[in-house]
Design a protein around this motif. Structure first.
Motif, PDB file in Angstrom:
ATOM      1  N   ALA A 124       0.823  -1.216   0.000  1.00 59.14           N
ATOM      2  CA  ALA A 124       0.000   0.000   0.000  1.00 59.14           C
ATOM      3  C   ALA A 124       0.856   1.265   0.000  1.00 59.14           C
ATOM      4  N   ILE A 125       1.942   1.276   0.718  1.00 56.40           N
ATOM      5  CA  ILE A 125       2.799   2.477   0.778  1.00 56.40           C
ATOM      6  C   ILE A 125       3.384   2.759  -0.598  1.00 56.40           C
ATOM      7  N   ALA A 126       3.853   1.714  -1.280  1.00 58.77           N
ATOM      8  CA  ALA A 126       4.410   1.910  -2.621  1.00 58.77           C
ATOM      9  C   ALA A 126       3.321   2.357  -3.593  1.00 58.77           C
ATOM     10  N   LYS A 127       2.109   1.810  -3.448  1.00 63.19           N
ATOM     11  CA  LYS A 127       1.000   2.228  -4.322  1.00 63.19           C
ATOM     12  C   LYS A 127       0.691   3.709  -4.151  1.00 63.19           C
ATOM     13  N   ARG A 128       0.837   4.205  -2.922  1.00 63.29           N
ATOM     14  CA  ARG A 128       0.581   5.621  -2.675  1.00 63.29           C
ATOM     15  C   ARG A 128       1.543   6.475  -3.491  1.00 63.29           C
ATOM     16  N   TYR A 129       2.820   6.098  -3.524  1.00 65.66           N
ATOM     17  CA  TYR A 129       3.794   6.862  -4.308  1.00 65.66           C
ATOM     18  C   TYR A 129       3.588   6.670  -5.806  1.00 65.66           C
ATOM     19  N   LEU A 130       3.239   5.458  -6.211  1.00 63.60           N
ATOM     20  CA  LEU A 130       3.049   5.177  -7.633  1.00 63.60           C
ATOM     21  C   LEU A 130       1.816   5.861  -8.201  1.00 63.60           C
ATOM     22  N   SER A 131       0.811   6.098  -7.370  1.00 58.06           N
ATOM     23  CA  SER A 131      -0.416   6.729  -7.853  1.00 58.06           C
ATOM     24  C   SER A 131      -0.279   8.238  -7.995  1.00 58.06           C
ATOM     25  N   SER A 132       0.746   8.807  -7.429  1.00 59.18           N
ATOM     26  CA  SER A 132       0.986  10.240  -7.533  1.00 59.18           C
ATOM     27  C   SER A 132       1.996  10.504  -8.647  1.00 59.18           C
ATOM     28  N   PRO A 133       1.541  11.042  -9.789  1.00 59.94           N
ATOM     29  CA  PRO A 133       2.454  11.189 -10.932  1.00 59.94           C
ATOM     30  C   PRO A 133       3.601  12.173 -10.705  1.00 59.94           C
ATOM     31  N   PHE A 134       3.469  13.072  -9.715  1.00 56.64           N
ATOM     32  CA  PHE A 134       4.499  14.090  -9.516  1.00 56.64           C
ATOM     33  C   PHE A 134       5.295  13.905  -8.231  1.00 56.64           C
ATOM     34  N   HIS A 135       5.129  12.777  -7.566  1.00 58.15           N
ATOM     35  CA  HIS A 135       5.883  12.569  -6.336  1.00 58.15           C
ATOM     36  C   HIS A 135       7.360  12.364  -6.675  1.00 58.15           C
ATOM     37  N   PRO A 136       8.259  12.983  -5.917  1.00 56.59           N
ATOM     38  CA  PRO A 136       9.684  12.909  -6.284  1.00 56.59           C
ATOM     39  C   PRO A 136      10.302  11.507  -6.253  1.00 56.59           C
ATOM     40  N   ILE A 137       9.797  10.603  -5.412  1.00 55.72           N
ATOM     41  CA  ILE A 137      10.412   9.264  -5.397  1.00 55.72           C
ATOM     42  C   ILE A 137       9.629   8.250  -6.237  1.00 55.72           C
TER      43      ILE A 137
ATOM     44  N   PRO B 224       9.647   7.692  -9.533  1.00 52.38           N
ATOM     45  CA  PRO B 224      10.484   6.939 -10.487  1.00 52.38           C
ATOM     46  C   PRO B 224      11.313   5.848  -9.818  1.00 52.38           C
ATOM     47  N   LYS B 225      11.836   6.136  -8.642  1.00 48.67           N
ATOM     48  CA  LYS B 225      12.641   5.141  -7.933  1.00 48.67           C
ATOM     49  C   LYS B 225      11.796   3.946  -7.527  1.00 48.67           C
ATOM     50  N   ILE B 226      10.600   4.186  -6.985  1.00 49.33           N
ATOM     51  CA  ILE B 226       9.710   3.099  -6.562  1.00 49.33           C
ATOM     52  C   ILE B 226       9.257   2.291  -7.786  1.00 49.33           C
ATOM     53  N   ALA B 227       8.913   2.985  -8.871  1.00 49.55           N
ATOM     54  CA  ALA B 227       8.482   2.296 -10.088  1.00 49.55           C
ATOM     55  C   ALA B 227       9.603   1.406 -10.630  1.00 49.55           C
ATOM     56  N   HIS B 228      10.816   1.906 -10.641  1.00 50.10           N
ATOM     57  CA  HIS B 228      11.953   1.119 -11.125  1.00 50.10           C
ATOM     58  C   HIS B 228      12.199  -0.086 -10.217  1.00 50.10           C
ATOM     59  N   MET B 229      12.118   0.147  -8.910  1.00 51.06           N
ATOM     60  CA  MET B 229      12.380  -0.930  -7.961  1.00 51.06           C
ATOM     61  C   MET B 229      11.392  -2.084  -8.151  1.00 51.06           C
ATOM     62  N   TYR B 230      10.102  -1.788  -8.278  1.00 50.59           N
ATOM     63  CA  TYR B 230       9.121  -2.860  -8.422  1.00 50.59           C
ATOM     64  C   TYR B 230       9.097  -3.446  -9.827  1.00 50.59           C
ATOM     65  N   ALA B 231       9.507  -2.690 -10.818  1.00 48.18           N
ATOM     66  CA  ALA B 231       9.577  -3.229 -12.176  1.00 48.18           C
ATOM     67  C   ALA B 231      10.718  -4.239 -12.313  1.00 48.18           C
ATOM     68  N   HIS B 232      11.777  -4.063 -11.525  1.00 46.42           N
ATOM     69  CA  HIS B 232      12.943  -4.925 -11.629  1.00 46.42           C
ATOM     70  C   HIS B 232      13.120  -5.868 -10.438  1.00 46.42           C
ATOM     71  N   ARG B 233      12.123  -5.970  -9.602  1.00 44.23           N
ATOM     72  CA  ARG B 233      12.218  -6.842  -8.432  1.00 44.23           C
ATOM     73  C   ARG B 233      12.072  -8.301  -8.851  1.00 44.23           C
ATOM     74  N   ASP B 234      12.816  -9.175  -8.197  1.00 44.16           N
ATOM     75  CA  ASP B 234      12.843 -10.598  -8.546  1.00 44.16           C
ATOM     76  C   ASP B 234      11.477 -11.235  -8.295  1.00 44.16           C
ATOM     77  N   ARG B 235      10.884 -11.792  -9.329  1.00 42.03           N
ATOM     78  CA  ARG B 235       9.558 -12.411  -9.230  1.00 42.03           C
ATOM     79  C   ARG B 235       9.628 -13.867  -8.779  1.00 42.03           C
ATOM     80  N   ASN B 236      10.817 -14.398  -8.591  1.00 39.29           N
ATOM     81  CA  ASN B 236      10.981 -15.781  -8.149  1.00 39.29           C
ATOM     82  C   ASN B 236      11.241 -15.884  -6.647  1.00 39.29           C
ATOM     83  N   THR B 237      10.895 -14.840  -5.916  1.00 43.52           N
ATOM     84  CA  THR B 237      11.102 -14.832  -4.477  1.00 43.52           C
ATOM     85  C   THR B 237       9.795 -14.502  -3.770  1.00 43.52           C
TER      86      THR B 237
END
Length: 160
Positions: free
Chosen positions: A20-33, A35-48
């Motif tokens: 939920a915390i990450a969704k809060r940042y991802l839902s705000s298009p102008f939040h400064p972090i 891009p970092k959160i989006a990159h982190m979850y886009a590249h997170r290991d799906r086999n864990t």
């Protein structure tokens, strides 16, 4: 799947979900972090196994009590994973290789209840052990069902 015990609430999803915390940042298009959160979850290991301890139910307590409870709950869950033959990422250890055919994947959200603050660590550990066992039973039956469905689909596709 939502599981309850005296001291903990665990929500398990076989699919990876964004907290939920990450969704809060991802839902705000102008939040400064964002891009970092989006990159982190886009590249997170799906086999864990993605898991986190959320202390939303403990906001009435001071920060020191909340961090202590979070740390204690994390330790209990990691111990429960180790007892079942998994490392903290859900990968099978040497013991887990004998017991399970796949690594544990998906998402687990763990919420300590307010009464867990007054409970002993042994009680919290016991609850973490029992809830993880229930998750593993559900996960094993789901994995078996998925294997059976894959086998039935492949048998239909092999015959014209």
């Amino acid at each position: 799947m939502k599981l309850n015990s005296k001291n903990l609430v665990m929500r398990y999803n076989a699919q990876h979900t964004t907290p939920a915390i990450a969704k809060r940042y991802l839902s705000s298009p102008f939040h400064p972090i964002r891009p970092k959160i989006a990159h982190m979850y886009a590249h997170r290991d799906r086999n864990t196994l993605w898991w986190q301890v959320s202390i939303v139910q403990l906001l009435e307590y001071k920060a020191m009590v909340r961090s202590w409870s979070r740390r204690r709950t994390r330790t209990a869950f990691q111990n429960a994973l180790r007892k079942q033959g998994f490392d903290p990422d859900g990968k099978r250890t040497a013991e887990g290789l004998l017991r399970y055919k796949w690594d544990l994947t998906g998402s687990v959200d763990i919420h300590p209840r307010p009464q867990s603050v007054l409970s002993s660590f042994e009680d919290v550990q016991r609850d973490a052990d029992s809830l993880l066992e229930r998750i593993l039973r559900q996960w094993a039956s789901g994995a078996k069902r998925a294997r059976d469905e894959d086998a039935s689909v492949s048998s239909y596709s092999d015959n014209p």
